[in-house]
Design a protein around this motif. Structure first.
Motif, short mmCIF file in Angstrom:
data_model
loop_
_atom_site.label_atom_id
_atom_site.label_comp_id
_atom_site.label_asym_id
_atom_site.label_seq_id
_atom_site.Cartn_x
_atom_site.Cartn_y
_atom_site.Cartn_z
N ARG A 1 -14.87 48.38 -28.34
CA ARG A 1 -15.97 47.24 -28.19
C ARG A 1 -14.75 46.30 -27.29
O ARG A 1 -15.28 45.54 -26.53
N HIS B 1 -25.05 43.18 -24.03
CA HIS B 1 -26.34 43.37 -24.82
C HIS B 1 -27.50 43.62 -23.89
O HIS B 1 -28.72 43.76 -24.58
N ARG C 1 -14.04 52.88 -32.48
CA ARG C 1 -15.13 52.01 -32.41
C ARG C 1 -14.83 50.38 -31.94
O ARG C 1 -15.23 49.91 -31.01
N GLU C 2 -13.78 49.67 -32.79
CA GLU C 2 -13.46 48.57 -32.57
C GLU C 2 -12.77 48.24 -31.61
O GLU C 2 -12.98 47.50 -30.53
N ASN D 1 -18.92 51.77 -22.26
CA ASN D 1 -18.36 52.42 -23.25
C ASN D 1 -18.38 53.90 -23.12
O ASN D 1 -17.62 54.60 -23.80
N GLU E 1 -23.22 47.41 -22.37
CA GLU E 1 -22.15 47.82 -23.32
C GLU E 1 -22.02 49.43 -23.41
O GLU E 1 -21.06 49.96 -23.48
#
Lengths: 295, 574
Positions: free
Chosen positions: B440, B458, B436-437, B425, B421
């Motif tokens: 994601r 993850h 941030r949202e 990112n 991630e």
């Protein structure tokens, strides 16, 4: 559209990093266990000195000088002033480890940024490297003795002198790692996405340098402990009556013929600290290296 | 630079694929006969129940992807298994003698003497501090040869292996030799003691295709002239088919298929072999037939109004490279090396342009200049009409957002300390895209696009396979919605089947997102499958460029013809 499978056939052969859980299992080698056990005993003895020590560190018993080990009340004997060797040793370990920790901390805090900067920015490399070269040209102890003479004899002075004397080795290690990582594709990718130099250093290079820094710290630690002993022995470190392993050696030296055990036990403690850190450091280096996978 | 000019040997391709001549004349039975071989590393079995016969003078190829156990078989034959490896069952019979049970002293006479190895990496298998002639002489002395005869024989062997001026070159050190020349020396060492069986473990994988072909031709000719049997281990099915009388396919430590090259390529029996044949890039190099991937490809002239966002100008070319040159200072000699020398080409929007060349051709330097990782000595590399070199800070940022790289090595191109991630990112954060949202959500979307399950997010790259990592690298490159991906040998390090999946993914992404590719590769067979245009580079200069069909069907430059001829397996692609 073509159906694309999730799993490839290639099995996962060599993980690039060793996670904490994996690290512990890889540390189950005789080397690491022996080193760790030695350190655990010594560190516990130092930490618990105020609770466990049978006497005060500077408590003088003029009625019982030069007792042999095994004497009731003085398990490891006493020195020329009747001070309990065991108690002094436990407090001495505290002082020695403190000096070691401060020295390592200093070397890491000063050496890491210098190494990162020198490895990453070419124009900084020459000045920083020449400076470390010059510093390394002096033998470590001579440099530490010189600095300690300037800083004045005290625990802090000794720790800072030893730390400064160890900065160059840390700079070299971090610089070399940085130069290697700087050319790695993931850093190139970050550069291509316009990441700034400080960002790359903090997010990519520093985390990947950590294992090298940890290993180097385990090399610096025993050197600092040994250095403290030398400085205190020469009267440039911790001042009596505060005990340190070096001072105990220095005090006992005069009476080596009459009570050799007063020098023997602090000497053994120094050996245990150095050997413990060296063994653990070696084991850590092997365990952190993903390519050294031996079954 | 030393050249790999072959003087004395005539190309042996195409060779009549006659079945192996079983040497019924002399001793009966095969030279080497392996039965039920099991090899394990520690408690992990890696080779299971392998049967293998090699007749005198026969050439057998073992094909498999990495981890299939093919190199382990070779190591087991020599009883040189590394680390905790050991033979747990079966027999290895050389002329009736079981090598699996032989003691070390016996093995020493077998190794080099009867079975010789041509190792993979010519860069590390020669002693850098020893003259090459002495290294060949070592092998001869091990055989008991003494006196001036040694020197005589060394020169003969080097000459036979195709090293020109052997008297002079025998006195040189490995660093004075090119990769191909070093491999010739290794061949001379292997042949020094007149072995009956040669084991060639990926002998040319580290070399350029044209050099690879000359070396393999030569090795084949030498083995044939001496009647030496050979086991060729390779990951390249086409190469195996070209060079062997019999092909064995290994998967997960087992031999899943064997037969003559025609049988294996034309009528593969096992499911895995079928997929391997289908995926073999060389099979795509056929006239007329567009190839499976060809249909998914946009037509050679990409639609002008492709959904390239941001730039309303919509010029026909994403990238224009004009008279680009890059010089490097050569250390020690004070000279200049022109790595890139007057290169000009364009990358049309929405299509794939391949940059093809061997090592040292300057293709990676061009890509690095384009990515702003190097500055050109002269000339310009323009992205949407603007140059990244000499751009202001904000302009550079905007340009870099439009061009993103995918590198060759999936193991090194992702930071091992970051989660997937965080890797994907990172460009979003650097370019300040979304909050941030939304970032994601975008990471999840990107994982979907590269067909990875979302729970990978993850994990650390260390827990992923090579192909999965390369998908993550592609997702990261796509994150800031670039117009151009620079794919620098992006599939070269992958196994054939994984390679095919990634190429499919790339074609699919291009169709959906309209992203352009600069596809840098040394592998013409792969290029044929994915590219619309080809630019052939050689020693920093453009040798030839044009539409992929034109270049492949009617190459104008001799060098291109040479490259095309060197594609392994081309003979079977009809």
């Amino acid at each position: 559209m073509t159906v694309i499978e999730h799993g490839d056939l290639a099995p996962d052969l060599a993980p690039a990093v060793v996670g904490p859980r994996r690290l512990l299992s890889r540390l189950r080698t005789p080397q690491a266990i022996v080193g760790g056990a030695m350190l655990a005993i010594v560190v516990l003895a130092g930490l618990l000195a105020p609770l466990l020590a049978p006497h005060g560190p500077a408590e003088v018993h003029f009625d019982a000088p030069f007792q042999l080990p095994g004497t009731i009340g003085y398990a490891l004997g006493t020195d020329d002033l009747g001070r309990d060797v065991l108690s002094r040793m436990m407090y001495g370990i505290r002082a020695s480890l403190m000096v070691g920790i401060v020295a390592v901390g200093l070397a890491v805090v000063v050496g890491t940024p210098l190494g990162l900067a020198a490895g990453y920015w070419r124009w900084l490399d020459a000045p920083v490297s020449r400076l470390t070269d010059v510093t390394l040209a002096f033998p470590f102890l001579i440099l530490a003795v010189g600095l300690a003479a300037i800083n004045g004899p005290s625990l802090a002075g000794a720790a800072i002198s030893l730390g400064i004397a160890q900065v160059p080795t840390m700079v070299r290690v971090v610089r070399a790692e940085t130069m290697r990582l700087k050319e790695s594709p993931f850093v190139l990718a970050a550069t291509a996405m316009d990441a700034s130099g400080p960002r790359i250093l903090a997010q990519h290079i520093l985390p990947n340098c950590l294992s090298a820094i940890i290993v180097q710290a385990t090399v610096i630690m025993p050197a600092a402990v040994l250095g403290e002993a030398v400085l205190s022995f020469l009267g440039l470190g911790i001042q009596p009556p505060t005990p340190s392993l070096g001072i105990m050696l220095s005090d006992a030296q005069q009476y080596l013929g009459r009570a050799p055990t007063a020098a023997l036990f602090p000497g053994l403690a120094i050996v245990a600290i150095c050997l413990g850190f060296n063994l653990l450091g070696d084991a850590l280096r092997d365990a952190l290296d993903p390519t050294s996978d031996r079954k | 630079m030393p050249q790999d000019a072959d003087v004395a040997n005539e190309p042996t391709r195409p060779r009549e694929s006659t079945p192996p001549a079983p040497s019924s004349s002399d001793e009966s039975g095969p030279l080497l006969s392996v039965r039920g071989l099991d090899v394990a590393y520690g408690d992990t079995p890696v080779v299971r129940d392998v049967d293998l016969d090699v007749a005198r003078g026969e050439r057998v190829a073992i094909v498999g992807q990495s981890g299939s156990g093919k190199s382990t078989v070779v190591a087991a034959l020599l009883r040189l298994l590394p680390g905790a490896g050991r033979i747990t069952g079966g027999t290895i019979s050389l002329d009736g003698e079981d090598l699996a049970a032989a003691d070390e002293a016996r093995m020493r006479t077998v190794r080099g003497g009867r079975i010789a190895l041509v190792p993979q990496d010519p860069a590390t298998n020669l002693n850098p501090a020893m003259r090459l002639g002495d290294q060949v002489a070592d092998a001869l002395r091990a055989d008991g040869l003494r006196g001036p005869a040694v020197r005589q024989r060394v020169l003969e062997l080097l000459a036979e292996a195709g090293v020109p001026e052997p008297e002079r070159r025998a006195k040189q050190f490995p660093h004075e030799f090119s990769g191909g020349m070093r491999q010739r020396v290794l061949i001379a060492v292997a042949l020094a003691r007149e072995p009956e069986l040669l084991l060639a473990d990926e002998p040319t994988s580290a070399l350029d295709v044209t050099v690879q072909r000359r070396i393999l031709d030569h090795l084949g000719a030498l083995a044939e002239a001496r009647g030496t049997a050979m086991i060729l281990v390779t990951h390249d099915l086409g190469l195996a088919a070209d060079r062997a009388d019999r092909v064995l396919v290994m998967l997960d430590g087992r031999i899943v298929e064997q037969g003559t090259p025609e049988q294996v390529l034309r009528a593969p029996q096992h499911e895995y072999t079928r997929r391997l044949v289908a995926a073999a890039p060389a099979a795509v190099v056929t006239q007329g037939e567009a190839g499976a991937r060809g249909e998914a490809r946009p037509p050679s002239a990409p639609p002008a109004g492709s959904p390239a966002d941001g730039d309303p100008a919509g010029a026909a070319d994403v990238v224009t490279i004009r008279d680009l040159a890059k010089e490097y200072r050569v250390r020690g000699r004070g000279g200049l090396l022109r790595a890139v020398d007057g290169v000009s080409f364009a990358v049309p929007r929405g299509g794939t342009t391949a940059l093809v060349g061997e090592s040292g051709s300057g293709k990676t330097t061009v890509s690095r200049i384009l990515l702003g990782l190097e500055t050109p000595t002269s000339g310009e590399a323009l992205v949407d009409g603007r140059s990244i070199a000499g751009a202001s800070r904000t302009e550079r940022r905007a340009l870099r957002r439009r061009v993103q790289p995918v590198f060759q090595d999936p193991y090194a191109s992702l930071d091992p300390t970051h989660t997937v991630e965080r890797v994907i990112n990172e460009p979003l954060r650097i370019f300040g895209i979304g909050d941030r949202e939304s970032r994601r959500a975008r990471v999840a979307e990107l994982l979907d696009q590269v067909a990875l399950p979302r729970d990978v997010a993850h994990r650390h790259p260390g827990a992923l396979s090579g192909g999965q990592r390369q998908r993550v690298a592609i997702a990261r490159a796509l994150a800031p919605e670039p117009e151009l991906l620079v794919l620098d040998e992006a599939v070269s390090a992958l196994d054939v089947l994984v390679q095919e999946q990634i190429l499919d993914l790339l074609a699919d992404l291009q169709e959906r997102l309209g992203v352009s590719y600069l596809f840098i590769s040394h592998d013409l067979a792969v290029v044929r499958g994915i590219a619309d245009n080809v630019v052939v580079l050689r020693q920093g200069r453009v040798e030839e460029q044009g539409a992929v069909d034109d270049v492949f069907h009617s190459p104008r430059a001799d060098y291109t013809r040479d490259l095309l001829g060197a594609i392994p397996g081309a003979a079977f692609a009809r």
